[in-house]
Design a protein around this motif. Sequence first.
Motif, PDB file in Angstrom:
ATOM      1  N   MET A   1      64.243  99.229  47.553  1.00 42.89           N
ATOM      2  CA  MET A   1      64.901  98.056  47.482  1.00 42.89           C
ATOM      3  C   MET A   1      64.202  97.129  48.401  1.00 42.89           C
ATOM      4  SD  MET A   1      67.416  96.502  45.923  1.00 42.89           S
ATOM      5  CE  MET A   1      68.565  95.354  46.211  1.00 42.89           C
ATOM      6  N   GLU A   2      63.669  97.478  49.415  1.00 41.14           N
ATOM      7  CA  GLU A   2      63.041  96.679  50.371  1.00 41.14           C
ATOM      8  C   GLU A   2      62.057  96.159  49.907  1.00 41.14           C
ATOM      9  OE1 GLU A   2      60.945  96.977  54.900  1.00 41.14           O
ATOM     10  OE2 GLU A   2      62.467  98.587  54.110  1.00 41.14           O
ATOM     11  N   LEU A   3      61.043  96.690  49.055  1.00 40.64           N
ATOM     12  CA  LEU A   3      59.919  96.239  48.431  1.00 40.64           C
ATOM     13  C   LEU A   3      60.268  95.135  47.591  1.00 40.64           C
ATOM     14  CD1 LEU A   3      56.756  96.602  48.005  1.00 40.64           C
ATOM     15  CD2 LEU A   3      57.309  98.299  46.303  1.00 40.64           C
ATOM     16  N   LEU A   4      61.159  95.374  46.800  1.00 38.43           N
ATOM     17  CA  LEU A   4      61.870  94.272  45.888  1.00 38.43           C
ATOM     18  C   LEU A   4      62.105  93.123  46.537  1.00 38.43           C
ATOM     19  CD1 LEU A   4      62.317  93.676  42.951  1.00 38.43           C
ATOM     20  CD2 LEU A   4      64.560  94.431  43.397  1.00 38.43           C
ATOM     21  N   THR A   5      62.956  92.949  47.626  1.00 38.15           N
ATOM     22  CA  THR A   5      63.317  92.010  48.507  1.00 38.15           C
ATOM     23  C   THR A   5      62.142  91.349  48.979  1.00 38.15           C
ATOM     24  OG1 THR A   5      65.321  93.057  49.068  1.00 38.15           O
ATOM     25  CG2 THR A   5      65.027  91.277  50.444  1.00 38.15           C
ATOM     26  N   GLY A   6      61.315  91.992  49.654  1.00 42.63           N
ATOM     27  CA  GLY A   6      59.976  91.528  50.127  1.00 42.63           C
ATOM     28  C   GLY A   6      59.068  90.781  49.147  1.00 42.63           C
ATOM     29  N   ARG A   7      58.917  91.303  47.903  1.00 46.28           N
ATOM     30  CA  ARG A   7      58.141  90.589  46.948  1.00 46.28           C
ATOM     31  C   ARG A   7      58.987  89.216  46.520  1.00 46.28           C
ATOM     32  NH1 ARG A   7      53.177  91.982  47.155  1.00 46.28           N
ATOM     33  NH2 ARG A   7      53.028  94.235  47.203  1.00 46.28           N
ATOM     34  N   ALA A   8      60.306  89.409  46.331  1.00 45.16           N
ATOM     35  CA  ALA A   8      61.066  88.118  45.817  1.00 45.16           C
ATOM     36  C   ALA A   8      61.031  86.980  47.118  1.00 45.16           C
ATOM     37  CB  ALA A   8      62.763  88.640  45.785  1.00 45.16           C
ATOM     38  N   VAL A   9      60.998  87.290  48.465  1.00 44.38           N
ATOM     39  CA  VAL A   9      60.687  86.414  49.135  1.00 44.38           C
ATOM     40  C   VAL A   9      59.375  86.087  49.368  1.00 44.38           C
ATOM     41  CG1 VAL A   9      60.790  86.051  51.856  1.00 44.38           C
ATOM     42  CG2 VAL A   9      62.328  87.254  51.153  1.00 44.38           C
ATOM     43  N   GLU A  10      58.272  86.867  49.088  1.00 48.15           N
ATOM     44  CA  GLU A  10      56.922  86.069  48.721  1.00 48.15           C
ATOM     45  C   GLU A  10      56.833  85.068  47.745  1.00 48.15           C
ATOM     46  OE1 GLU A  10      54.501  89.267  48.470  1.00 48.15           O
ATOM     47  OE2 GLU A  10      54.595  89.966  50.608  1.00 48.15           O
ATOM     48  N   ILE A  11      57.661  85.366  46.804  1.00 47.87           N
ATOM     49  CA  ILE A  11      57.616  84.678  45.494  1.00 47.87           C
ATOM     50  C   ILE A  11      58.160  83.244  45.700  1.00 47.87           C
ATOM     51  CG2 ILE A  11      58.291  84.241  43.036  1.00 47.87           C
ATOM     52  CD1 ILE A  11      57.733  87.344  42.814  1.00 47.87           C
ATOM     53  N   ILE A  12      59.425  83.306  46.389  1.00 46.55           N
ATOM     54  CA  ILE A  12      59.859  82.018  46.826  1.00 46.55           C
ATOM     55  C   ILE A  12      59.186  81.257  47.617  1.00 46.55           C
ATOM     56  CG2 ILE A  12      61.759  81.223  48.030  1.00 46.55           C
ATOM     57  CD1 ILE A  12      63.556  83.378  46.566  1.00 46.55           C
ATOM     58  N   LEU A  13      58.384  81.909  48.835  1.00 46.46           N
ATOM     59  CA  LEU A  13      57.627  80.983  49.900  1.00 46.46           C
ATOM     60  C   LEU A  13      56.427  80.636  49.130  1.00 46.46           C
ATOM     61  CD1 LEU A  13      58.182  83.479  53.054  1.00 46.46           C
ATOM     62  CD2 LEU A  13      59.143  81.203  52.424  1.00 46.46           C
ATOM     63  N   CYS A  14      55.828  80.938  48.256  1.00 51.23           N
ATOM     64  CA  CYS A  14      54.736  80.531  47.599  1.00 51.23           C
ATOM     65  C   CYS A  14      54.864  79.530  46.599  1.00 51.23           C
ATOM     66  CB  CYS A  14      53.843  81.599  46.846  1.00 51.23           C
ATOM     67  SG  CYS A  14      54.386  82.073  45.316  1.00 51.23           S
ATOM     68  N   LEU A  15      56.081  79.108  46.166  1.00 53.74           N
ATOM     69  CA  LEU A  15      56.527  78.116  45.301  1.00 53.74           C
ATOM     70  C   LEU A  15      56.139  76.687  45.612  1.00 53.74           C
ATOM     71  CD1 LEU A  15      59.577  79.218  43.574  1.00 53.74           C
ATOM     72  CD2 LEU A  15      57.093  79.192  42.585  1.00 53.74           C
ATOM     73  N   PRO A  16      56.280  76.268  46.759  1.00 51.03           N
ATOM     74  CA  PRO A  16      56.251  74.725  47.193  1.00 51.03           C
ATOM     75  C   PRO A  16      54.462  74.577  47.317  1.00 51.03           C
ATOM     76  CG  PRO A  16      57.932  75.774  48.756  1.00 51.03           C
ATOM     77  CD  PRO A  16      57.412  76.714  47.889  1.00 51.03           C
ATOM     78  N   PRO A  17      53.648  75.532  47.779  1.00 48.35           N
ATOM     79  CA  PRO A  17      52.282  75.179  47.682  1.00 48.35           C
ATOM     80  C   PRO A  17      52.173  74.852  46.062  1.00 48.35           C
ATOM     81  CG  PRO A  17      52.771  76.471  49.438  1.00 48.35           C
ATOM     82  CD  PRO A  17      53.791  76.751  48.716  1.00 48.35           C
ATOM     83  N   LEU A  18      52.385  75.862  45.354  1.00 49.54           N
ATOM     84  CA  LEU A  18      52.001  75.870  44.048  1.00 49.54           C
ATOM     85  C   LEU A  18      52.411  74.472  43.505  1.00 49.54           C
ATOM     86  CD1 LEU A  18      52.677  79.565  42.854  1.00 49.54           C
ATOM     87  CD2 LEU A  18      50.550  78.111  43.026  1.00 49.54           C
ATOM     88  N   LEU A  19      53.726  73.998  43.659  1.00 46.34           N
ATOM     89  CA  LEU A  19      54.033  72.915  43.076  1.00 46.34           C
ATOM     90  C   LEU A  19      53.341  71.620  43.671  1.00 46.34           C
ATOM     91  CD1 LEU A  19      57.985  73.406  43.124  1.00 46.34           C
ATOM     92  CD2 LEU A  19      56.503  73.305  41.268  1.00 46.34           C
TER      93      LEU A  19
END
Length: 56
Positions: A1-19
């Motif tokens: 569960m910790e791995l899934l949460t960590g990946r979700a946070v990484e995806i959310i944090l990379c969205l502003p630079p991609l946009l």
Amino acid sequence: MELLTGRAVEIILCLPPLLLALLLQMSLAVSAATVIESGQPFLGPGVVSPTPSCAR
């Protein structure tokens, strides 16, 4: 569960630079098209000017 949460946070944090990168790329493409279209009459004799891209 910790791995899934960590990946979700990484995806959310990379969205502003991609946009921001997508917005920058789109604005550069529009400005390049404007420069090419505006420079068309100066290409010389025999070059057919394009039809306007906006209809009125």
